[in-house]
Design a protein around this motif. Sequence first.
Motif, PDB file in Angstrom:
ATOM      1  N   GLY A 156       0.604   7.639   0.890  1.00  0.00           N
ATOM      2  CA  GLY A 156       1.917   8.510  -0.077  1.00  0.00           C
ATOM      3  C   GLY A 156       0.311   9.235  -1.426  1.00  0.00           C
ATOM      4  O   GLY A 156       1.503   9.245  -2.484  1.00  0.00           O
ATOM      5  N   LEU A 157      -0.745   8.989  -1.117  1.00  0.00           N
ATOM      6  CA  LEU A 157      -1.714   8.907  -2.747  1.00  0.00           C
ATOM      7  C   LEU A 157      -1.401  10.369  -2.792  1.00  0.00           C
ATOM      8  O   LEU A 157      -1.718  11.741  -2.162  1.00  0.00           O
ATOM      9  N   LYS A 158      -1.030  10.700  -4.285  1.00  0.00           N
ATOM     10  CA  LYS A 158      -0.982  12.074  -5.018  1.00  0.00           C
ATOM     11  C   LYS A 158      -2.441  12.163  -5.403  1.00  0.00           C
ATOM     12  O   LYS A 158      -2.021  13.532  -5.567  1.00  0.00           O
ATOM     13  N   GLU A 159      -2.976  11.010  -6.441  1.00  0.00           N
ATOM     14  CA  GLU A 159      -4.046  11.273  -7.008  1.00  0.00           C
ATOM     15  C   GLU A 159      -5.436  10.301  -6.869  1.00  0.00           C
ATOM     16  O   GLU A 159      -5.347   8.979  -6.507  1.00  0.00           O
ATOM     17  N   LEU A 160      -6.279  11.331  -6.746  1.00  0.00           N
ATOM     18  CA  LEU A 160      -7.701  10.540  -6.353  1.00  0.00           C
ATOM     19  C   LEU A 160      -8.871  10.919  -7.268  1.00  0.00           C
ATOM     20  O   LEU A 160      -8.951  11.866  -7.979  1.00  0.00           O
ATOM     21  N   THR A 161      -9.337   9.981  -7.768  1.00  0.00           N
ATOM     22  CA  THR A 161     -10.795   9.511  -8.873  1.00  0.00           C
ATOM     23  C   THR A 161     -11.959   9.048  -7.290  1.00  0.00           C
ATOM     24  O   THR A 161     -11.751   7.997  -7.297  1.00  0.00           O
ATOM     25  N   VAL A 162     -12.609   9.483  -7.220  1.00  0.00           N
ATOM     26  CA  VAL A 162     -14.244   9.631  -6.668  1.00  0.00           C
ATOM     27  C   VAL A 162     -15.278   9.704  -7.663  1.00  0.00           C
ATOM     28  O   VAL A 162     -15.181  10.523  -8.242  1.00  0.00           O
ATOM     29  N   VAL A 169       0.603  -1.042   0.271  1.00  0.00           N
ATOM     30  CA  VAL A 169       0.191  -0.150   0.107  1.00  0.00           C
ATOM     31  C   VAL A 169       0.975   1.507  -0.278  1.00  0.00           C
ATOM     32  O   VAL A 169       0.495   2.160  -0.792  1.00  0.00           O
ATOM     33  N   ASP A 170       2.341   1.468   0.222  1.00  0.00           N
ATOM     34  CA  ASP A 170       2.890   2.179   0.461  1.00  0.00           C
ATOM     35  C   ASP A 170       2.858   2.934  -0.996  1.00  0.00           C
ATOM     36  O   ASP A 170       4.112   3.657  -1.058  1.00  0.00           O
ATOM     37  N   HIS A 171       2.834   2.049  -2.558  1.00  0.00           N
ATOM     38  CA  HIS A 171       3.181   2.115  -3.056  1.00  0.00           C
ATOM     39  C   HIS A 171       2.327   3.020  -4.157  1.00  0.00           C
ATOM     40  O   HIS A 171       2.435   2.573  -4.915  1.00  0.00           O
ATOM     41  N   ILE A 172       1.078   2.795  -3.309  1.00  0.00           N
ATOM     42  CA  ILE A 172       0.213   3.275  -4.400  1.00  0.00           C
ATOM     43  C   ILE A 172      -0.078   4.511  -4.405  1.00  0.00           C
ATOM     44  O   ILE A 172      -0.110   5.953  -3.161  1.00  0.00           O
ATOM     45  N   GLU A 173      -0.438   5.256  -5.871  1.00  0.00           N
ATOM     46  CA  GLU A 173      -0.093   7.061  -6.469  1.00  0.00           C
ATOM     47  C   GLU A 173      -1.110   7.288  -6.408  1.00  0.00           C
ATOM     48  O   GLU A 173      -1.377   8.267  -6.369  1.00  0.00           O
ATOM     49  N   SER A 174      -1.964   6.595  -7.266  1.00  0.00           N
ATOM     50  CA  SER A 174      -3.446   6.741  -7.848  1.00  0.00           C
ATOM     51  C   SER A 174      -4.598   5.856  -7.890  1.00  0.00           C
ATOM     52  O   SER A 174      -4.918   4.257  -7.825  1.00  0.00           O
TER      53      SER A 174
END
Length: 212
Positions: free
Chosen positions: A97-103, A72-77
């Motif tokens: 470390g989440l940088k991008e999110l779509t909801v 989970v540490d590697h999830i960017e988006s």
Amino acid sequence: PALKTFELKGYSFKSDLLNDFSIEFKKCPNLEVVIFDVYIDIADLFPNCSPSGATIRKLAFNPQLDITQFSVDHIESLFIWGQNDEVFKLINENVKGLKELTVYKLSYLNELVCKDALLELHINDHDSSGLKIDGLKKLKTLKVYRIAHLDDLVGMDALLELSVEGIRGHELKEYDLSNITKRFKNLQKCEINVEDVDGLIQSEEYAQIVQD
């Protein structure tokens, strides 16, 4: 040798991709992060999680470190497309470390604490909302499908790029566009896609609205 970030485009549906790379990243001494597109369920990184309602869109890792598997540490988006309280809890406790999110729904943002670090946010919700969402102080890029949702989002002082998709002619007439320039002082790019299927607005009138 000067390269610091390397991003690979194109979806992969595999969760174990480390052995698929033919590039010897360690020959790039200054390379700090490799980012690549995926399309895998978040449950693939949480073995005890049922099918979730959330899909991982990008993974990122430091190629100078010896990584044996993704976590989970590697999830960017992420794309969160369904309501699942268990998954919201897992994201809040583990995804840092989440940088991008779509909801899919604006209301999902109320469930997340990781939005504080977001740089890019896409809201696919087409419905009205009376919510007030804050905690987006680092956000640089925003995409919404209802211009009224701009009034639901509070404290986006760092916003640089704004995209509004699918605004209808009557919405454009009713919404005071000066709210955008008043609120987002650092905005560098603003794109509004008008879908005037009812023919309520003429090009000259549209130009005058923007000018005003």
